[in-house]
Design an enzyme around this catalytic site. Structure first.
Site, short mmCIF file in Angstrom:
data_model
loop_
_atom_site.label_atom_id
_atom_site.label_comp_id
_atom_site.label_asym_id
_atom_site.label_seq_id
_atom_site.Cartn_x
_atom_site.Cartn_y
_atom_site.Cartn_z
CG HIS A 72 -2.09 -0.75 1.07
ND1 HIS A 72 -3.28 -0.55 1.92
CD2 HIS A 72 -2.27 -2.05 0.29
CE1 HIS A 72 -4.04 -1.68 1.57
NE2 HIS A 72 -3.51 -2.27 0.32
CE1 TYR A 200 -6.52 3.72 10.89
CE2 TYR A 200 -5.83 3.95 8.66
CZ TYR A 200 -5.54 3.35 9.92
OH TYR A 200 -4.64 2.60 10.29
N PRO A 292 -5.11 0.09 18.50
CG PRO A 292 -7.00 -1.18 17.77
CD PRO A 292 -6.26 -0.37 18.81
CE LYS A 296 3.42 3.39 13.46
NZ LYS A 296 3.43 2.95 12.25
CE1 TYR A 383 -1.91 4.09 9.36
CE2 TYR A 383 -0.47 3.02 7.79
CZ TYR A 383 -1.67 2.76 8.58
OH TYR A 383 -2.60 2.13 8.24
C1 FAD Z 1 -8.02 -8.16 19.50
C2 FAD Z 1 -6.95 -7.50 19.04
C3 FAD Z 1 -6.62 -6.98 17.93
C4 FAD Z 1 -5.51 -6.27 17.35
N1 FAD Z 1 -5.61 -5.63 16.17
C5 FAD Z 1 -4.22 -4.94 15.91
C6 FAD Z 1 -4.17 -4.28 14.54
O1 FAD Z 1 -4.98 -4.11 13.97
N2 FAD Z 1 -2.89 -3.78 14.10
C7 FAD Z 1 -1.93 -3.89 14.91
O2 FAD Z 1 -0.49 -3.49 14.92
N3 FAD Z 1 -1.70 -4.58 16.14
C8 FAD Z 1 -3.12 -4.86 16.61
N4 FAD Z 1 -3.12 -5.65 17.71
C9 FAD Z 1 -1.93 -5.89 18.52
C10 FAD Z 1 -1.17 -7.06 18.28
O3 FAD Z 1 -1.87 -8.13 17.83
C11 FAD Z 1 -0.04 -7.20 19.16
O4 FAD Z 1 0.65 -5.97 19.39
C12 FAD Z 1 1.00 -8.49 18.75
O5 FAD Z 1 0.35 -9.73 18.84
C13 FAD Z 1 1.94 -8.42 19.79
O6 FAD Z 1 2.64 -9.59 19.76
P1 FAD Z 1 3.49 -10.35 20.97
O7 FAD Z 1 4.17 -11.54 20.66
O8 FAD Z 1 4.15 -9.17 21.74
O9 FAD Z 1 2.13 -10.79 22.05
P2 FAD Z 1 0.90 -11.73 21.94
O10 FAD Z 1 0.63 -11.65 20.41
O11 FAD Z 1 -0.04 -11.30 22.72
O12 FAD Z 1 1.54 -13.16 22.15
C14 FAD Z 1 2.06 -13.25 23.48
C15 FAD Z 1 1.91 -14.89 23.52
O13 FAD Z 1 2.37 -15.15 25.03
C16 FAD Z 1 1.47 -16.47 25.24
N5 FAD Z 1 1.48 -16.46 26.88
C17 FAD Z 1 0.67 -15.47 27.67
N6 FAD Z 1 0.87 -15.78 28.94
C18 FAD Z 1 1.72 -16.84 28.81
C19 FAD Z 1 2.43 -17.44 29.89
N7 FAD Z 1 2.13 -17.23 31.14
N8 FAD Z 1 3.10 -18.72 29.74
C20 FAD Z 1 3.53 -18.91 28.41
N9 FAD Z 1 3.00 -18.13 27.38
C21 FAD Z 1 2.08 -17.14 27.52
C22 FAD Z 1 0.21 -15.95 24.63
O14 FAD Z 1 -0.60 -17.08 24.54
C23 FAD Z 1 0.48 -15.56 23.33
O15 FAD Z 1 0.85 -16.54 22.30
C24 FAD Z 1 -4.30 -6.41 18.35
C25 FAD Z 1 -4.42 -7.18 19.53
C26 FAD Z 1 -5.34 -7.68 19.71
C27 FAD Z 1 -5.58 -8.43 21.20
#
Ligand code: FAD
Length: 388
Positions: A72, A200, A292, A296, A383
């Site tokens: 995009h 948006y 969201p 980011k 962005y």
């Molecule tokens: C509903 C939703 C919609 C979103 N939409 C967007 C979007 O449109 N655009 C955007 O940029 N971001 C979005 N985000 C944010 C983005 O998805 C997250 O920033 C991203 O997933 C972060 O990755 P992470 O690996 O840090 O954490 P997570 O993806 O949360 O991964 C953490 C992992 O740790 C595991 N875990 C948790 N506790 C434990 C434990 N005690 N022991 C072992 N494992 C554990 C979890 O099961 C999970 O698999 C959204 C988030 C949510 C919740």
């Protein structure tokens, strides 16, 4: 069991860190509370920055993204029925990629299987021990038995509700937070997107976003109250709420259809500081959350992983502690700028306040954005992702 880096969490942060470390000959084990299918089923982010693409390439898992992802060059913002376009390409020379988090997760999981690197899914009661000493350990339960991993470092990549941040003694960590009084009701459908670019929508009745995952799969969001129950939103009600917020052209082009997923996400800004506690490092949502609106969250998780993986590689390959010592400050400097941008987009595009003064300010912000090349460039620069 012994490993060099024990990684808690198999979300994008944990899987990407594991892959980058493995590529550089650093042993690691990932412990994940959920099953692999559960992790793969979570529909979340969709827009990735150039720097995140580069990192996925570096990890050797970018092939499918380049094949199926949608480049995009700009984004559209609709204000009370009038659409405006901002061209990232013209303003910054850069673009973003639309490629779903579920696909990135799948690519990273496949890469890990191909690398024969260990991941323990369904790991229960994960507990972090002695990370302020020289011999940290992580214990957990799996298949009815207790296990323990001795390691050099622990990477807490376990998301906002994970155990890593909670394991830090309260007096040693500071939290900065803003909870917004609204959520996003999201609907995924196998219908063609209403536009080739994200739209948006700022509308008097509330925010909306027209997004996509592919040329045949759309993702729409509408602003909702936190008290909403997703069960109270049959598909027809969602489409009827979305339509009046769109401009005429988008409304005419909108193809509705049955949802294949529907969920409500609360909006929150959160940062924990610092990101290092002895031999424990926090990365991704474990350390910070953005609403969201600026797309980011996933990109920031990747940005932390970039700093942390380079610091660990420097430690093992060059015997230098410099990267590890500066990890927290370097990552947080980037985190706070993304927090600012996500907060600004949230405050500018949602109906947050009923005070007409606040609404007039929103319109002034947007008018300035569309009329001032300086404001448009600042928006586009944020962005597409700030440089490292
Ligand atoms: C509903 C939703 C919609 C979103 N939409 C967007 C979007 O449109 N655009 C955007 O940029 N971001 C979005 N985000 C944010 C983005 O998805 C997250 O920033 C991203 O997933 C972060 O990755 P992470 O690996 O840090 O954490 P997570 O993806 O949360 O991964 C953490 C992992 O740790 C595991 N875990 C948790 N506790 C434990 C434990 N005690 N022991 C072992 N494992 C554990 C979890 O099961 C999970 O698999 C959204 C988030 C949510 C919740």
């Amino acid at each position: 069991m012994r490993t060099q880096v024990a990684i808690i969490g198999a979300g994008p942060a944990g899987l990407l860190l594991g892959q980058l470390l493995h590529k550089n000959g650093i042993d690691n084990v990932i412990l994940e509370r959920q099953t692999a299918d559960y992790v793969l089923g979570r529909v979340r982010a969709g827009v990735i920055e150039q720097v995140t693409m580069d990192l996925l390439d570096e990890a050797g898992v970018g092939a499918r993204m380049h094949q199926d992802g949608l480049i995009h060059d700009g984004v559209q913002i609709c204000v009370d029925g009038v659409r405006h376009r901002l061209s990232f390409k013209e303003l910054t020379g850069k673009s973003v990629m639309v490629y779903g988090q579920t696909e990135i997760t799948k690519d990273l999981m496949d890469g890990r299987v191909a690398a024969v690197a260990p991941t323990v899914y369904s790991a229960q009661d994960v507990t972090l021990h002695d990370f302020f000493g020289d011999n940290p350990r992580v214990s957990y339960r799996a298949e009815g038995r207790g296990h323990e991993i001795a390691c050099d470092f622990i990477a807490g990549c376990d998301g906002f509700h994970g155990i890593s941040r909670k394991s830090v003694p309260p007096g040693l960590i500071s939290a900065y937070e803003r909870v917004y009084p609204l959520g996003w009701l999201g609907l995924l459908s196998d219908t063609p997107p209403v536009s080739e670019e994200l739209i948006y929508v700022r509308h008097a009745t509330g925010f909306a976003l027209c997004s996509m995952r592919s040329p045949t799969r759309s993702r729409y969001y509408i602003q909702c109250s936190l008290a909403e129950d997703v069960e109270a939103w049959p598909d027809e009600r969602f489409w009827e709420e979305l339509k009046p917020r769109l401009d005429d052209e988008a409304r005419d082009r909108l193809v509705t259809g049955p949802s294949i997923e529907k969920s409500i996400a609360p909006l929150r800004s959160f940062v924990a500081e610092p990101l290092r506690f002895g031999r424990l490092f926090l990365a991704g949502d474990a350390a910070h959350i953005v609403p969201p609106t600026g797309a980011k969250g996933l990109n920031l998780a990747a940005s932390d992983v970039r700093y942390l993986s380079r610091a660990l590689i420097e430690h093992y390959q060059e015997k230098s502690a410099d990267g590890l010592e500066h990890y927290s400050a370097r990552a947080l400097a980037r985190v706070w700028k993304a927090e600012r941008f996500s907060w600004w987009m949230t405050m500018t595009l949602h109906r947050i306040s009923d005070n007409p003064f606040d609404q007039k300010l929103q319109l002034a912000e947007l008018d300035y954005l569309f009329r001032s090349p300086a404001a448009a460039t600042a928006f586009a620069e944020n962005y597409v992702g700030l440089p490292y």
